[in-house]
Design a protein around this motif. Structure first.
Motif, short mmCIF file in Angstrom:
data_model
loop_
_atom_site.label_atom_id
_atom_site.label_comp_id
_atom_site.label_asym_id
_atom_site.label_seq_id
_atom_site.Cartn_x
_atom_site.Cartn_y
_atom_site.Cartn_z
N TRP A 121 0.89 -1.24 0.01
CA TRP A 121 0.10 0.00 0.14
C TRP A 121 0.87 1.26 -0.02
O TRP A 121 1.74 1.38 0.76
CB TRP A 121 -0.87 -0.03 1.15
CG TRP A 121 -1.98 -0.68 1.24
CD1 TRP A 121 -2.18 -1.91 2.06
CD2 TRP A 121 -3.15 -1.02 0.54
NE1 TRP A 121 -3.49 -2.68 1.76
CE2 TRP A 121 -3.97 -1.95 0.76
CE3 TRP A 121 -3.64 0.03 -0.87
CZ2 TRP A 121 -5.15 -2.22 -0.08
CZ3 TRP A 121 -4.82 -0.51 -1.34
CH2 TRP A 121 -5.75 -1.55 -0.96
N HIS A 122 0.67 2.21 -0.94
CA HIS A 122 1.48 3.50 -1.02
C HIS A 122 0.37 4.45 -1.79
O HIS A 122 -0.41 4.07 -2.48
CB HIS A 122 2.68 3.28 -1.58
CG HIS A 122 2.70 3.18 -3.07
ND1 HIS A 122 2.35 1.76 -3.50
CD2 HIS A 122 2.80 3.86 -3.90
CE1 HIS A 122 2.34 1.74 -4.71
NE2 HIS A 122 2.50 2.86 -5.40
N ALA A 123 0.84 5.71 -1.61
CA ALA A 123 0.24 6.64 -2.59
C ALA A 123 1.48 7.00 -3.14
O ALA A 123 2.83 7.42 -2.70
CB ALA A 123 -0.32 7.89 -1.92
N ASP A 124 1.45 7.49 -4.47
CA ASP A 124 2.80 8.32 -5.16
C ASP A 124 2.52 9.85 -5.00
O ASP A 124 2.11 10.32 -6.14
CB ASP A 124 2.58 7.88 -6.68
CG ASP A 124 3.04 6.28 -6.98
OD1 ASP A 124 3.82 5.79 -6.54
OD2 ASP A 124 2.20 5.71 -7.35
N ASN A 125 2.77 10.17 -3.89
CA ASN A 125 2.83 11.39 -3.63
C ASN A 125 4.06 12.24 -3.25
O ASN A 125 3.98 13.26 -2.38
CB ASN A 125 1.59 11.67 -2.45
CG ASN A 125 2.01 10.83 -1.36
OD1 ASN A 125 3.19 10.39 -1.20
ND2 ASN A 125 1.41 10.78 -0.34
N LYS A 179 -4.69 5.18 -1.42
CA LYS A 179 -3.71 4.22 -1.70
C LYS A 179 -3.86 3.12 -2.63
O LYS A 179 -5.12 2.77 -2.76
CB LYS A 179 -3.30 3.76 -0.24
CG LYS A 179 -2.55 4.83 0.93
CD LYS A 179 -2.03 4.13 2.04
CE LYS A 179 -1.45 5.22 2.69
NZ LYS A 179 -2.03 6.29 3.35
N HIS A 180 -2.81 2.69 -3.19
CA HIS A 180 -3.17 1.58 -4.13
C HIS A 180 -2.07 0.45 -3.73
O HIS A 180 -0.85 0.72 -3.16
CB HIS A 180 -3.04 1.99 -5.81
CG HIS A 180 -1.99 2.56 -5.96
ND1 HIS A 180 -1.91 4.09 -5.92
CD2 HIS A 180 -0.75 2.28 -6.44
CE1 HIS A 180 -0.58 4.56 -6.31
NE2 HIS A 180 0.12 3.58 -6.69
N GLN A 181 -2.19 -0.64 -4.17
CA GLN A 181 -1.37 -2.09 -3.90
C GLN A 181 -1.54 -2.93 -5.13
O GLN A 181 -2.43 -3.10 -5.73
CB GLN A 181 -1.44 -2.51 -2.71
CG GLN A 181 -2.54 -3.29 -2.42
CD GLN A 181 -2.45 -4.24 -1.18
OE1 GLN A 181 -1.46 -4.44 -0.67
NE2 GLN A 181 -3.40 -5.04 -0.66
N PHE A 197 4.68 6.03 -16.07
CA PHE A 197 5.04 7.31 -16.39
C PHE A 197 4.67 8.42 -15.46
O PHE A 197 3.65 8.48 -15.22
CB PHE A 197 4.62 7.53 -17.90
CG PHE A 197 5.20 6.58 -18.86
CD1 PHE A 197 6.47 7.04 -19.55
CD2 PHE A 197 4.83 5.10 -18.98
CE1 PHE A 197 6.95 6.03 -20.57
CE2 PHE A 197 5.50 4.51 -20.11
CZ PHE A 197 6.45 4.74 -20.70
N ARG A 198 5.75 9.10 -15.10
CA ARG A 198 5.71 10.25 -14.14
C ARG A 198 6.10 11.55 -14.67
O ARG A 198 7.29 11.38 -15.44
CB ARG A 198 6.25 9.76 -12.71
CG ARG A 198 5.62 8.62 -12.35
CD ARG A 198 6.60 7.71 -11.24
NE ARG A 198 6.13 6.46 -10.97
CZ ARG A 198 5.80 6.21 -10.08
NH1 ARG A 198 5.84 6.97 -8.96
NH2 ARG A 198 5.08 4.84 -9.55
N ASN A 199 5.87 12.43 -14.11
CA ASN A 199 6.53 13.68 -14.58
C ASN A 199 7.10 14.47 -13.20
O ASN A 199 6.55 14.54 -12.28
CB ASN A 199 5.53 14.99 -14.86
CG ASN A 199 6.17 15.98 -15.42
OD1 ASN A 199 7.28 15.95 -16.13
ND2 ASN A 199 5.61 17.15 -15.46
FE LIG Z 1 2.05 3.76 -7.30
#
Ligand SMILES: [Fe+2]
Ligand SMILES: O=C(O)CCC(=O)C(=O)O
Length: 201
Positions: A121-125, A179-181, A197-199
């Motif tokens: 579990w995490h958030a890409d924040n 959150k996602h996992q 893909f991220r900026n």
């Molecule tokens: Fe993620």
């Protein structure tokens, strides 16, 4: 012809405080197959250690970081130096721009070797992603379950299967509230590759 067009459409996943779009057939099957083979061989897959409750443990998956520049990406106590986008990663990045007008600098690739590999579990924040980051997540290979849970509203959750050649766009306040996992599973699974893909500002 008509069916094919329909498959190219996105499906909006309607969750409170989130903005999620799922494109089941972002890539044709042929294209998805060839990318899967290329990335499995071509990307510089590494297993990193992370610290969990003060203990060093190996991440239960392999990762590789690529970018259009040399900016490092820091997440879960790791600081990863990217390599330059390969021709195929550039090709996908270009198609994300042509299709959605989205621009990305980095691609974090994940390889789940089998059903035992996972992501917790995490958030890409991370703050380098800026406010309300957009993340484009392309799935190749085995179909795995992707779960979401609201960070503050107990019991609010959702689950979807990320198919071969599919794209999931996470936008808006998704990373602030959810959150996602990608859980491990009991049933045997062949490898799956996921490209996010991220900026990075
Ligand atoms: Fe993620
Ligand atoms: O493998 C997936 O679908 C999820 C990957 C992910 O959440 C991430 O790289 O931040």
């Amino acid at each position: 012809m008509h069916l094919f067009e329909e498959h190219k459409e996105g499906i909006e996943i309607d969750l409170p405080d989130a903005s999620l779009e799922y494109y089941p057939a972002f890539l044709s099957d042929d294209k998805a197959n060839s990318y899967f083979d290329v990335f499995l061989r071509q990307l510089d897959w590494q297993q990193h250690d992370i610290k969990l409750f003060g203990k060093r443990i190996a991440q239960p998956r392999l990762t590789a970081l690529y970018a259009i520049n040399s900016k490092e990406y820091k997440y879960s106590n790791l600081s990863l130096k990217p390599q330059l986008f390969t021709r195929e990663l550039e090709e996908i990045n270009k198609s994300l721009f042509e299709r959605f007008h989205l621009k990305f600098t980095h691609c974090l690739a994940n390889l789940y070797r089998n059903e035992k590999d996972s992501m917790g579990w995490h958030a890409d924040n991370e703050k380098e992603l800026g406010p309300e980051p957009i993340i484009a997540s392309l799935s190749l290979g085995a179909v795995r379950k992707f779960q979401l849970k609201h960070s503050f509203k107990k019991g609010l959750k959702h689950q979807l299967e990320l198919e071969h050649g599919s794209l999931l766009l996470m936008k808006g306040t998704t990373q602030d509230y959810w959150k996602h996992q990608l859980p491990k599973t009991a049933r045997p699974h062949s490898p799956r590759i996921n490209l996010t893909f991220r900026n990075i500002l």
